[in-house]
Design a protein around this motif. Sequence first.
Motif, short mmCIF file in Angstrom:
data_model
loop_
_atom_site.label_atom_id
_atom_site.label_comp_id
_atom_site.label_asym_id
_atom_site.label_seq_id
_atom_site.Cartn_x
_atom_site.Cartn_y
_atom_site.Cartn_z
N GLY A 139 0.89 -1.28 0.07
CA GLY A 139 -0.02 0.17 0.16
C GLY A 139 0.84 1.47 -0.07
O GLY A 139 2.30 1.18 -0.44
N GLY A 140 0.29 2.30 0.53
CA GLY A 140 1.21 3.62 0.53
C GLY A 140 1.37 4.30 -0.81
O GLY A 140 0.65 4.11 -1.77
N ILE A 141 2.10 5.16 -0.70
CA ILE A 141 2.46 6.06 -1.94
C ILE A 141 3.00 5.13 -3.12
O ILE A 141 2.86 5.75 -4.35
CB ILE A 141 3.58 7.21 -1.64
CG1 ILE A 141 3.39 8.29 -2.53
CG2 ILE A 141 5.02 6.57 -1.50
CD1 ILE A 141 3.82 9.60 -2.02
N PRO A 146 -4.75 8.76 -7.27
CA PRO A 146 -4.10 8.60 -8.58
C PRO A 146 -2.60 9.00 -8.83
O PRO A 146 -2.24 9.25 -7.65
CB PRO A 146 -4.77 9.99 -9.18
CG PRO A 146 -5.25 10.96 -8.17
CD PRO A 146 -5.34 9.85 -7.00
N ARG A 147 -1.87 8.78 -9.68
CA ARG A 147 -0.65 8.78 -10.00
C ARG A 147 -0.37 9.22 -11.33
O ARG A 147 -1.12 8.76 -12.29
CB ARG A 147 0.24 7.52 -9.54
CG ARG A 147 -0.24 6.30 -10.15
CD ARG A 147 0.27 5.14 -9.81
NE ARG A 147 1.89 5.03 -9.75
CZ ARG A 147 2.54 3.97 -9.24
NH1 ARG A 147 1.82 3.14 -8.54
NH2 ARG A 147 3.86 4.02 -9.18
N MET A 162 -0.53 8.96 -1.35
CA MET A 162 -0.17 8.15 -0.31
C MET A 162 -1.63 7.69 0.34
O MET A 162 -2.31 8.55 1.01
CB MET A 162 0.63 8.69 0.92
CG MET A 162 1.02 7.64 1.90
SD MET A 162 2.05 8.43 3.22
CE MET A 162 3.52 8.50 2.47
N VAL A 163 -1.88 6.56 0.44
CA VAL A 163 -3.26 5.99 0.72
C VAL A 163 -3.21 4.77 1.63
O VAL A 163 -2.25 4.07 1.30
CB VAL A 163 -4.44 5.68 -0.39
CG1 VAL A 163 -5.51 5.12 0.03
CG2 VAL A 163 -4.56 6.85 -1.38
N TYR A 164 -3.74 4.73 2.78
CA TYR A 164 -3.92 3.61 3.71
C TYR A 164 -5.34 3.61 4.13
O TYR A 164 -5.96 4.46 4.79
CB TYR A 164 -2.56 3.74 4.75
CG TYR A 164 -1.51 3.12 4.35
CD1 TYR A 164 -1.23 1.67 4.15
CD2 TYR A 164 -0.19 3.93 4.26
CE1 TYR A 164 -0.06 1.26 3.88
CE2 TYR A 164 0.92 3.32 4.17
CZ TYR A 164 0.83 1.98 3.76
OH TYR A 164 1.99 1.43 3.37
N ASP A 197 -2.28 13.65 7.01
CA ASP A 197 -3.64 13.16 7.45
C ASP A 197 -3.57 11.55 7.47
O ASP A 197 -4.18 11.02 8.25
CB ASP A 197 -4.80 13.57 6.32
CG ASP A 197 -5.02 15.09 6.24
OD1 ASP A 197 -5.22 15.59 7.64
OD2 ASP A 197 -4.93 15.60 5.46
N VAL A 198 -2.92 11.02 6.47
CA VAL A 198 -2.79 9.54 6.33
C VAL A 198 -2.20 9.21 7.45
O VAL A 198 -2.40 7.94 7.96
CB VAL A 198 -2.19 9.03 4.81
CG1 VAL A 198 -0.72 9.51 4.95
CG2 VAL A 198 -2.26 7.46 4.81
#
Length: 362
Positions: A139-141, A146-147, A162-164, A197-198
């Motif tokens: 996971g993560g960045i 989106p990327r 960066m998403v968790y 925030d993540v």
Amino acid sequence: MKPYNIRLLPGDGIGPEIIAQARRVLDAVGERFGRTFFAEESLIGGAAIDATGDPLPQATIDACVGADAVLLGAVGGPKWDDDPTIRPERGLLGIRKAMGLFANVRPAKLFPQLRGACYLREDIVERGIDVMVVRELTGGIYFGEPRGESVEHGERVGYNTMVYRESEIRRIAEVAFTAARTRSGRVCSVDKANVLDVSRVWRDVVTETAKHYPDVELSHMYVDNAAMQLVRDPSQFDVIVTGNLFGDILSDEASVITGSIGMLPSASLGAEGPGLYEPIHGSAPDIAGQDMANPLATILSVAMMLRLTLGLTEEADAIEQAVSEVLTAGYRTGDIMEEGKTLVGCTEMGTHVVNAFLRAGA
């Protein structure tokens, strides 16, 4: 006794040489403890590109998913650098995904016999270096959307996200807390909750998960401070748990402070199924085929495999003890050579470990 199906992925560079020594150690475990290991090889990385045009053939995926455990040598090399669309490293990322491996477990432990190779001051070394970094792997960045790249106001812009999710954080935290129970019982969760925030979600979920492990002490640290503290006083850490990006950096830092990257194993684990074990060093194409590689990280990866996936703790302890005895006897490969020690090659180092292992069981 139950036979074990071990899938070997020699890969590229020095991979075939170090995997050959790991196979000898598995044979020695079978001889001493009456275990049966069926160890067969599959293609991955550059070797797979040369043979099939694909860094991760479907046959390799099928063999690994169906194994009890997987042992990897190394992938990559300058031979395959010209085509960015079919890099050997895609084989490694692909097999992790195919096997559902979300947790990278990397211990950084300084053998006392190699204190002279450590980059830190002697007074710091005296306190001991035995850190385990548990890195979230899927996971993560590196994977968030989106990327990509775009053009805004006439200039190029690159972006990653960066998403968790709670479930991703919880499961990696559980790996860390479980590992800490077998060690000193301390977990330090590393994030950047003061600005991200993540990371605030990360910290909240780790704290909630800790309630189910009342016997484990939890602390939190910002990643920049953690990077400093690792070189200032690594003895303050037991298990570090962190996300993909921070874990990528901190696990490399933790390994290099020991001064012996050729000594360190790692494991990539999922919720179920086989784990994948590998040394943390690369394929070292500059010394490939010259019998100069250090096989000890791969041999210690075998010990991790026996302990964490196969539950063979006594056998794992015996391998680690054999490695320690060989170092005490003064045998060194070139990467860990010191004045007054005996320089040996990859095969001879493997022979010394096997002999020490079998002597102890005689």
